[in-house]
Design a protein around this motif. Structure first.
Motif, mmCIF file in Angstrom:
data_model
loop_
_atom_site.group_PDB
_atom_site.id
_atom_site.type_symbol
_atom_site.label_atom_id
_atom_site.label_comp_id
_atom_site.label_asym_id
_atom_site.label_seq_id
_atom_site.Cartn_x
_atom_site.Cartn_y
_atom_site.Cartn_z
ATOM 1 N N LYS A 1 0.837 -1.124 0.036
ATOM 2 C CA LYS A 1 -0.169 -0.185 0.009
ATOM 3 C C LYS A 1 0.820 1.293 0.086
ATOM 4 O O LYS A 1 0.400 2.170 -0.477
ATOM 5 C CB LYS A 1 -0.858 -0.024 1.295
ATOM 6 C CG LYS A 1 -1.909 -1.075 1.083
ATOM 7 C CD LYS A 1 -3.165 -0.732 2.154
ATOM 8 C CE LYS A 1 -4.027 0.278 1.832
ATOM 9 N NZ LYS A 1 -5.024 0.503 2.741
ATOM 10 N N TRP A 2 1.827 1.153 0.660
ATOM 11 C CA TRP A 2 2.863 2.398 0.596
ATOM 12 C C TRP A 2 3.603 2.573 -0.620
ATOM 13 O O TRP A 2 3.477 3.818 -1.115
ATOM 14 C CB TRP A 2 4.044 1.935 1.549
ATOM 15 C CG TRP A 2 5.141 3.011 1.687
ATOM 16 C CD1 TRP A 2 5.300 4.482 1.863
ATOM 17 C CD2 TRP A 2 6.475 2.892 1.005
ATOM 18 N NE1 TRP A 2 6.476 4.775 1.712
ATOM 19 C CE2 TRP A 2 7.336 3.958 1.274
ATOM 20 C CE3 TRP A 2 7.304 1.663 0.638
ATOM 21 C CZ2 TRP A 2 8.537 4.308 0.996
ATOM 22 C CZ3 TRP A 2 8.564 1.883 0.226
ATOM 23 C CH2 TRP A 2 9.190 2.745 0.401
ATOM 24 N N LEU A 3 3.951 1.458 -1.549
ATOM 25 C CA LEU A 3 4.347 1.791 -2.810
ATOM 26 C C LEU A 3 3.020 2.215 -3.848
ATOM 27 O O LEU A 3 3.309 2.767 -4.855
ATOM 28 C CB LEU A 3 4.873 0.206 -3.449
ATOM 29 C CG LEU A 3 6.168 -0.212 -2.819
ATOM 30 C CD1 LEU A 3 6.426 -1.617 -3.075
ATOM 31 C CD2 LEU A 3 7.387 0.480 -3.051
ATOM 32 N N ASP A 4 1.857 1.852 -3.480
ATOM 33 C CA ASP A 4 0.624 2.172 -4.317
ATOM 34 C C ASP A 4 0.462 3.581 -3.814
ATOM 35 O O ASP A 4 -0.668 4.265 -4.438
ATOM 36 C CB ASP A 4 -0.540 1.493 -4.264
ATOM 37 C CG ASP A 4 0.057 -0.113 -4.944
ATOM 38 O OD1 ASP A 4 1.137 -0.150 -5.626
ATOM 39 O OD2 ASP A 4 -0.599 -0.940 -4.489
ATOM 40 N N HIS A 5 0.926 4.440 -2.753
ATOM 41 C CA HIS A 5 0.657 5.675 -2.295
ATOM 42 C C HIS A 5 -0.924 5.438 -1.770
ATOM 43 O O HIS A 5 -1.821 6.560 -2.045
ATOM 44 C CB HIS A 5 0.843 6.572 -3.353
ATOM 45 C CG HIS A 5 2.138 6.857 -3.693
ATOM 46 N ND1 HIS A 5 3.130 7.460 -3.010
ATOM 47 C CD2 HIS A 5 2.743 6.576 -4.935
ATOM 48 C CE1 HIS A 5 4.270 7.253 -3.730
ATOM 49 N NE2 HIS A 5 3.953 6.701 -5.061
ATOM 50 N N ALA A 6 -1.360 4.338 -1.066
ATOM 51 C CA ALA A 6 -2.655 4.374 -0.613
ATOM 52 C C ALA A 6 -2.814 4.143 0.923
ATOM 53 O O ALA A 6 -3.815 3.798 1.211
ATOM 54 C CB ALA A 6 -3.244 2.973 -1.279
ATOM 55 N N LEU A 7 -1.773 4.458 1.750
ATOM 56 C CA LEU A 7 -1.840 4.293 2.988
ATOM 57 C C LEU A 7 -2.538 5.326 3.801
ATOM 58 O O LEU A 7 -2.780 6.539 3.408
ATOM 59 C CB LEU A 7 -0.538 4.345 3.650
ATOM 60 C CG LEU A 7 0.295 3.216 3.504
ATOM 61 C CD1 LEU A 7 1.917 3.773 4.045
ATOM 62 C CD2 LEU A 7 -0.040 2.009 4.108
#
Length: 298
Positions: free
Chosen positions: A9-15
């Protein structure tokens, strides 16, 4: 949530803000952020798929020859690739990154004793290993700087570069707004090849691609340091966006003219008082609904 899910989720900027805090508690948080920042500068080579395919298929025509030499060769190639990758990672710049979430501020001490205070939903990154040779820091969002005297100090944003030797200033880069305010010393701002020097009390403002000239204000520091956001002749949309960052809420303003100019301030410590400070001068009404605020015409 598992470690792997947090990283994905961090890599997807979705945190979410809560998940970001959990991610920061991981044992290898610093290594992950350093690797991620360093790899941003690398691009995969462009491959000619058709040519590669033709080369492989042409070599496969003669299958009668022994290929016992191929496996050892592939092992050696794999070792060389892995070794080269490890070397490249070891020699990549060691970036330090600090981020803030909504309704949060953070004070950061730099290697030369300079200080950076980050406003909510902001981030900075810099190379600690080469700091003594090059004082340069990348900023997204808003931050207040107290720079120790020394070599040139650069703040790099998407909209421009701020250059100083030793001074106090505030930089804000949000969407279509780029603002620099000088509180002490002098500040050089470069935007689209244009260079402007600011002295105490002067502000440089680019809004929607246009430079806005403002009267000088003799302030000692930005008001958000004291938990109060102030605005002078800015569109209401900028006020609403800052309100959302400070209170972790969503504002529904679809029935409001967000281009109307606002001058005033709101506190970060009392949401009702803040809403009144925004809505009364703008002749609006508000309705609170869980984690959202609905704005209406008065």
């Amino acid at each position: 949530m598992t470690r792997e899910e947090l990283i994905q989720k961090w890599l997807d900027h979705a945190l979410t803000p809560q998940e970001l805090e959990a991610f920061k508690q991981l044992d290898d948080y610093e290594e992950l952020t350093k690797m991620h920042n360093a790899l941003q500068s690398f691009k995969a080579p462009i491959a000619d798929v058709e040519t590669a395919y033709e080369t492989v298929t042409s070599k496969r025509k003669d299958t009668s020859k022994p290929t016992s030499w191929l496996k050892p060769l592939l092992r050696i190639a794999a070792i060389l690739v892995i070794g080269f990758g490890a070397y490249m990672y070891a020699t990549l710049p060691s970036l330090t990154t600090v981020e803030t979430v909504v309704a949060n501020k953070e004070l950061l001490k730099l290697p030369d004793a300079s200080e950076v205070t980050l406003n909510a939903v902001s981030s900075v990154s810099f190379n600690e290993d080469t700091w003594n040779e090059q004082r340069e820091i990348n900023l997204k969002g808003e931050a207040y700087f107290k720079v120790a005297k020394g070599a040139t100090f650069n703040v790099v944003t998407e909209d421009g570069i701020v250059t100083v030797l030793g001074t106090q200033f505030n930089v804000k880069q949000r969407n279509d707004l780029f603002e620099v305010f000088c509180y002490e010393g002098s500040v050089s701002v470069t935007h689209n090849s244009e260079k402007v020097v600011l002295t105490p009390g002067q502000r440089y403002l680019i809004l929607d691609g246009k430079q806005i000239r403002n009267e000088e204000e003799m302030l000692k520091e930005p008001t958000w340091i004291r938990n109060e956001s102030s605005f002078k002749s800015l569109p209401l949309r900028e006020v609403i966006q800052e309100f959302e960052r400070q209170y972790d809420v969503t504002v529904d303003a679809k029935n409001v003219d967000l281009s109307q100019v606002f001058t005033g301030s709101f506190t970060h410590t009392d949401i009702d008082m803040a809403l009144k400070s925004i809505t009364i001068p703008s002749q609006l009404k508000y309705q609170k609904k869980q984690k959202s605020i609905i704005l209406k015409r008065d």
